[in-house]
Scaffold this motif. Structure first.
Motif, PDB file in Angstrom:
ATOM      1  N   ASP B  24       0.879  -1.686  -0.394  1.00 25.01           N
ATOM      2  CA  ASP B  24      -0.139  -0.224  -0.023  1.00 25.01           C
ATOM      3  C   ASP B  24       0.818   1.197   0.327  1.00 25.01           C
ATOM      4  O   ASP B  24       1.933   1.401   0.338  1.00 25.01           O
ATOM      5  CB  ASP B  24      -0.921  -0.119   1.529  1.00 25.01           C
ATOM      6  CG  ASP B  24      -2.088  -1.517   0.849  1.00 25.01           C
ATOM      7  OD1 ASP B  24      -1.946  -1.948   2.433  1.00 25.01           O
ATOM      8  OD2 ASP B  24      -2.708  -1.271   0.067  1.00 25.01           O
ATOM      9  N   TYR B  25       0.742   2.104  -0.764  1.00 27.25           N
ATOM     10  CA  TYR B  25       1.366   3.545  -0.108  1.00 27.25           C
ATOM     11  C   TYR B  25       0.473   5.071   0.232  1.00 27.25           C
ATOM     12  O   TYR B  25      -0.834   4.261  -0.390  1.00 27.25           O
ATOM     13  CB  TYR B  25       1.734   3.724  -2.575  1.00 27.25           C
ATOM     14  CG  TYR B  25       0.985   3.557  -3.004  1.00 27.25           C
ATOM     15  CD1 TYR B  25       0.254   2.621  -3.441  1.00 27.25           C
ATOM     16  CD2 TYR B  25       0.677   4.861  -3.824  1.00 27.25           C
ATOM     17  CE1 TYR B  25      -0.461   2.826  -4.820  1.00 27.25           C
ATOM     18  CE2 TYR B  25      -0.483   5.056  -4.761  1.00 27.25           C
ATOM     19  CZ  TYR B  25      -0.969   3.936  -5.568  1.00 27.25           C
ATOM     20  OH  TYR B  25      -1.382   3.647  -6.878  1.00 27.25           O
ATOM     21  N   THR B  26       0.441   5.562  -0.020  1.00 23.10           N
ATOM     22  CA  THR B  26      -0.248   6.965   0.780  1.00 23.10           C
ATOM     23  C   THR B  26      -0.150   8.085  -0.568  1.00 23.10           C
ATOM     24  O   THR B  26      -0.622   8.748  -0.156  1.00 23.10           O
ATOM     25  CB  THR B  26       0.259   7.695   2.175  1.00 23.10           C
ATOM     26  OG1 THR B  26       1.502   7.793   1.932  1.00 23.10           O
ATOM     27  CG2 THR B  26       0.129   6.504   2.948  1.00 23.10           C
ATOM     28  N   SER B  28      -0.062   9.935  -3.365  1.00 21.97           N
ATOM     29  CA  SER B  28      -0.670  10.204  -4.700  1.00 21.97           C
ATOM     30  C   SER B  28       0.356  10.306  -6.117  1.00 21.97           C
ATOM     31  O   SER B  28      -0.079  10.422  -6.866  1.00 21.97           O
ATOM     32  CB  SER B  28      -1.997  10.997  -4.916  1.00 21.97           C
ATOM     33  OG  SER B  28      -1.681  12.556  -4.613  1.00 21.97           O
ATOM     34  N   SER B  52       1.908   4.323 -13.366  1.00 21.89           N
ATOM     35  CA  SER B  52       0.226   3.802 -13.649  1.00 21.89           C
ATOM     36  C   SER B  52      -0.927   4.014 -14.077  1.00 21.89           C
ATOM     37  O   SER B  52      -1.697   4.084 -13.541  1.00 21.89           O
ATOM     38  CB  SER B  52       0.501   5.069 -12.461  1.00 21.89           C
ATOM     39  OG  SER B  52       1.213   6.379 -13.513  1.00 21.89           O
ATOM     40  N   LYS B  68      -5.006   2.294  -7.969  1.00 24.68           N
ATOM     41  CA  LYS B  68      -4.912   3.942  -7.850  1.00 24.68           C
ATOM     42  C   LYS B  68      -5.604   4.304  -7.048  1.00 24.68           C
ATOM     43  O   LYS B  68      -5.269   4.740  -6.381  1.00 24.68           O
ATOM     44  CB  LYS B  68      -4.537   4.700  -9.179  1.00 24.68           C
ATOM     45  CG  LYS B  68      -3.434   4.037 -10.352  1.00 24.68           C
ATOM     46  CD  LYS B  68      -3.443   4.802 -10.968  1.00 24.68           C
ATOM     47  CE  LYS B  68      -4.340   4.771 -12.229  1.00 24.68           C
ATOM     48  NZ  LYS B  68      -3.702   3.410 -13.227  1.00 24.68           N
ATOM     49  N   LYS B  71      -5.293   3.140  -4.078  1.00 19.52           N
ATOM     50  CA  LYS B  71      -3.232   3.263  -3.604  1.00 19.52           C
ATOM     51  C   LYS B  71      -2.223   1.826  -3.017  1.00 19.52           C
ATOM     52  O   LYS B  71      -1.534   1.678  -2.091  1.00 19.52           O
ATOM     53  CB  LYS B  71      -3.262   4.239  -2.343  1.00 19.52           C
ATOM     54  CG  LYS B  71      -3.958   5.076  -3.081  1.00 19.52           C
ATOM     55  CD  LYS B  71      -2.992   7.198  -1.847  1.00 19.52           C
ATOM     56  CE  LYS B  71      -3.391   8.047  -2.295  1.00 19.52           C
ATOM     57  NZ  LYS B  71      -4.753   7.797  -2.450  1.00 19.52           N
ATOM     58  N   HIS B  72      -2.902   0.778  -3.777  1.00 25.95           N
ATOM     59  CA  HIS B  72      -2.911  -0.730  -3.509  1.00 25.95           C
ATOM     60  C   HIS B  72      -1.868  -1.706  -5.002  1.00 25.95           C
ATOM     61  O   HIS B  72      -2.576  -1.288  -6.138  1.00 25.95           O
ATOM     62  CB  HIS B  72      -3.994  -1.103  -2.680  1.00 25.95           C
ATOM     63  CG  HIS B  72      -3.440  -2.724  -2.604  1.00 25.95           C
ATOM     64  ND1 HIS B  72      -3.190  -2.928  -1.077  1.00 25.95           N
ATOM     65  CD2 HIS B  72      -3.647  -4.260  -3.259  1.00 25.95           C
ATOM     66  CE1 HIS B  72      -3.175  -4.094  -1.576  1.00 25.95           C
ATOM     67  NE2 HIS B  72      -3.372  -5.526  -3.035  1.00 25.95           N
TER      68      HIS B  72
END
Lengths: 114, 113
Positions: B24-26, B28, B52, B68, B71-72
């Protein structure tokens, strides 16, 4: 397959001394990087380098650190006045382009500060 | 600075079955993602990437999926083999960051016979 080579594989240094870690990136790559991984922690970006200049650096990369490409093949990381907390694996990486490209890593130098 | 998270520190899977690793990312602004495999005493080895503009990329036994909106991203390895036993890192970067990758903490995968 071409690879990134790093020397030495293990470096032991007394606290306060200077150390130089060496890397030979893949020959047709233009972008070079240093990362470090403290034992038990994440791989952390230190610096990116292109066209004989630093492109980006992290908060970790302070005045204690410097990078250089002294000739057409080597890429070095110098750490001055080493501290105990500088003990880590240091990885060199290179890529053909600076973005949207995989970075290819060397096997790292284990730096131990005594 | 936990911009990239791998919440599973370890995964055990039987040989021949599917391994699914999550990340997971935070941030954007991240628009390029990689998965690396790492054996002890070696550097990270590039496995597969995704930008992306895509939601899936496949290379042999490895497939990366990108969601997207959530965010995974995930990495699927099918079928898992004993040589896949390693630590897997996801990493992310943005176009304006000049190759600065943020890494997750890694997931140790063990493939059992």
């Amino acid at each position: 397959e071409p690879e990134v080579t790093q020397t030495p594989s293990h470096q032991v240094t007394q606290m306060g001394q200077e150390v130089i870690l060496r890397c030979v990136p893949i020959s047709n790559h233009l972008y070079f990087y240093w990362y470090r991984q403290i034992l038990g922690q994440k791989v952390e970006f230190l610096v990116s380098f292109y066209n004989n200049e630093i492109s980006e650096k992290s908060e970790i990369f302070d005045d204690q650190f410097s990078v250089e490409r002294p000739d057409g093949s080597n890429f070095t990381l110098k750490i001055r006045s080493t501290k105990l907390e500088d003990s880590a694996m240091y990885f060199c990486a290179s890529s053909e382009q600076g973005y949207n490209q995989p970075q290819h890593f060397g096997d790292g130098t284990r730096l131990s500060i005594l | 600075d936990q911009q990239v998270k791998q919440n599973s520190p370890s995964l055990s899977v039987q040989e021949g079955r599917i391994s699914i690793l999550n990340c997971d990312y935070t941030n954007s602004m991240f628009d390029y993602f990689l998965w690396y495999k790492k054996y002890p005493a070696e550097g990270p080895t590039f496995l597969i990437s995704i930008s992306s503009i895509k939601d899936k990329n496949e290379d042999g036994r490895f497939t990366v999926f990108l969601n997207k909106s959530a965010k995974h991203l995930s990495l699927h390895i099918v079928p898992s083999q004993p040589g896949d036993s390693a630590v897997y890192f996801c990493a992310a970067s943005s176009t304006d960051s000049w190759g600065k990758f943020q890494f997750g903490a890694g997931t140790q995968v063990v493939v059992t016979p």
